[in-house]
Design an enzyme around this catalytic site. Structure first.
Site: not given
Ligand SMILES: *Cc1c(COP(=O)(O)O)cnc(C)c1O
Length: 323
Positions: A55, A80, A306
């Site tokens: 992010k 969140s 992610s």
């Molecule tokens: C926000 C997030 C997601 C999902 O991303 P989107 O762009 O909302 O689809 C997946 N994994 C992690 C660790 C995140 O922080």
């Protein structure tokens, strides 16, 4: 296609903006994982990104384009957790004041990190209050600029740099598996894959309990669901966005789901076998590789890990099966 909110060129520009600020994260390999999946898995390690998740890419891409007037007034967002930390860190680096609207039950590690980066937090109850209207009030009354967690072209373009970097690192892939919440990450990554390797199969992965994305693709319109109950706290979104949905609809091949038990098994695999800490939401794509094997067989598969933000106490609870 011209009506889509972002294009490949936006991602190339984002890549230049974050260059030298975001980490160029490593691609991890594991023979044991390859054997489990029956495929060649290339794990893009965004759990090692600044602030612990991809992010930061979208947040920095958006904030670095603020006008001097916007910079002076500040940024507000709702999240969140991981987007909150990303905005807080990006704002600090750019000397912008950040206000974060966050649920009362956000993981303690995320709250502490957000304060640690110098942001102000406004708490709300995620089951009774609407975070978007709380944020809108700050925009209206204080002139802050809202940077939402996914439904924003500059955020989406920033998240797409994950896939651009992965392809730069490993070349062509047959399949790209991407975690899906509101679709910022998936829409950005799909835009890159379609431009560089049109034959690459792009698959979004969401929690079984919150399969609004899958249902949206099936019905051809954005499906809204109640807050899903899942350990994937970063994907507890209730609907895709106005900007993200059309891109996902046009550029993604499929959305699949995984259960909390499958997420947990993947999280434990990463800790025990690969010695890495990946948060439950960060395990979505990997859990799909381990549990939807026929789609992967023998292929070169890219997997976005992610994020890695999880309290150690929460990790211990989950690994022990306490809930
Ligand atoms: C926000 C997030 C997601 C999902 O991303 P989107 O762009 O909302 O689809 C997946 N994994 C992690 C660790 C995140 O922080």
């Amino acid at each position: 296609m011209n009506s889509l909110s972002i294009h490949y060129g936006d991602i190339l520009q984002a890549q230049r903006r974050i260059d030298g600020v975001a980490h160029l994260t490593p691609v991890l390999r594991s023979r044991t994982a390859d054997e489990l999946a029956g495929a060649q898995l290339h794990f893009k390690g965004e759990h090692l990104q600044r602030a612990g998740a991809f992010k930061f890419r979208g947040a920095f891409n958006a904030l670095s384009q603020f006008s001097s007037e916007q910079r002076a007034r500040g940024v507000v967002t709702f999240s969140s957790g991981n987007h909150a930390q990303a905005i807080a860190l990006a704002a600090k680096l750019l000397s912008i004041r950040a206000t974060i609207v966050m649920p009362q039950d956000a993981p303690a590690i995320k709250v502490a990190a957000t304060y640690g980066y110098g942001a102000a937090i406004k708490f709300y109850d995620r089951y009774t209050q609407d975070r978007e209207s709380i944020s809108q009030a700050w925009v209206r009354d204080q002139g802050l600029t809202l940077v939402p967690p996914y439904d924003h072209p500059q955020v989406m373009a920033g998240q797409g740099t994950v896939a651009k970097e992965l392809f730069d690192q490993v070349g062509e892939l047959d399949v790209l598996l991407v975690p899906l919440g509101g679709g910022g990450l998936l829409s950005g990554c799909a835009t890159v894959a379609r431009n560089l390797y049109p034959a690459c199969r792009v698959i979004g992965v969401e929690p079984e309990a919150g399969n609004d994305g899958q249902r949206s693709l099936q019905s051809g319109e954005i499906v809204r669901i109640p807050v899903p109950v899942t350990i994937a706290d970063g994907a507890q979104t209730q609907h895709l966005g106005q900007h993200t949905f059309p891109i996902i609809q046009q550029l993604c091949d499929e959305i699949v789901t995984v259960s909390d038990a499958q997420l947990l098994a993947a999280m434990k695999f990463f800790a025990e076998r690969m010695k890495i800490l990946v948060e439950p939401t960060g395990c979505l794509a990997a859990a799909a590789a381990f549990n939807h094997k026929s789609a992967m067989a023998g292929r070169r598969v890219g997997i976005v890990l992610s994020g890695g933000n999880i309290d150690l106490s929460r990790f211990a609870q989950l690994s022990a099966g306490v809930g």
